[in-house]
Design an enzyme around this catalytic site. Structure first.
Site, mmCIF file in Angstrom:
data_model
loop_
_atom_site.group_PDB
_atom_site.id
_atom_site.type_symbol
_atom_site.label_atom_id
_atom_site.label_comp_id
_atom_site.label_asym_id
_atom_site.label_seq_id
_atom_site.Cartn_x
_atom_site.Cartn_y
_atom_site.Cartn_z
ATOM 1 N N HIS A 162 63.017 -27.389 22.281
ATOM 2 C CA HIS A 162 61.725 -28.067 22.250
ATOM 3 C C HIS A 162 61.492 -28.546 20.823
ATOM 4 O O HIS A 162 61.656 -27.770 19.882
ATOM 5 C CB HIS A 162 60.593 -27.121 22.664
ATOM 6 C CG HIS A 162 60.867 -26.375 23.922
ATOM 7 N ND1 HIS A 162 60.677 -26.930 25.169
ATOM 8 C CD2 HIS A 162 61.347 -25.128 24.136
ATOM 9 C CE1 HIS A 162 61.009 -26.048 26.095
ATOM 10 N NE2 HIS A 162 61.422 -24.941 25.491
ATOM 11 N N SER A 188 73.134 -18.890 33.029
ATOM 12 C CA SER A 188 72.689 -19.033 31.642
ATOM 13 C C SER A 188 71.828 -20.279 31.486
ATOM 14 O O SER A 188 71.745 -21.101 32.398
ATOM 15 C CB SER A 188 73.898 -19.156 30.712
ATOM 16 O OG SER A 188 74.808 -18.111 30.930
ATOM 17 N N CYS A 206 74.017 -14.294 30.702
ATOM 18 C CA CYS A 206 74.290 -12.998 31.316
ATOM 19 C C CYS A 206 75.515 -12.346 30.691
ATOM 20 O O CYS A 206 75.780 -11.183 30.916
ATOM 21 C CB CYS A 206 74.500 -13.158 32.819
ATOM 22 S SG CYS A 206 72.970 -13.505 33.688
#
Length: 85
Positions: A24, A19, A39
């Site tokens: 950002h 994972s 996942c």
């Protein structure tokens, strides 16, 4: 041409075995982009709620992508614009 002085921000990434989380920021634009990939199935609404609680965005645009091969996966991207970024 890239104007770096106008594109300042911080990026952080956490990588786990199957994972990742990435964030950002562009403080000058009051913009945050957050990505959560796993996942395993997870509660994407809980992720969105936590982003709201921690960053207090003015608005959120979110996208959930369910990936079915080879096993069910959920990817959640959250984009926010508001105070606190």
């Amino acid at each position: 041409r890239c104007q770096v002085a106008h594109n300042l921000g911080v990026t952080g990434v956490v990588i786990i075995t199957t994972s990742h989380l990435s964030c950002h920021t562009w403080p000058g634009r009051h913009y945050l982009s957050f990505d959560c990939y796993s996942c395993n199935n997870f509660d994407h609404e809980a992720v969105i709620s936590e982003v709201k609680r921690r960053f207090s965005p003015g608005r959120i645009i979110s996208s959930v992508v369910r990936r079915e091969l080879p096993a069910p996966k959920i990817s959640c991207a959250v984009f926010g614009k508001g105070r606190g970024c």
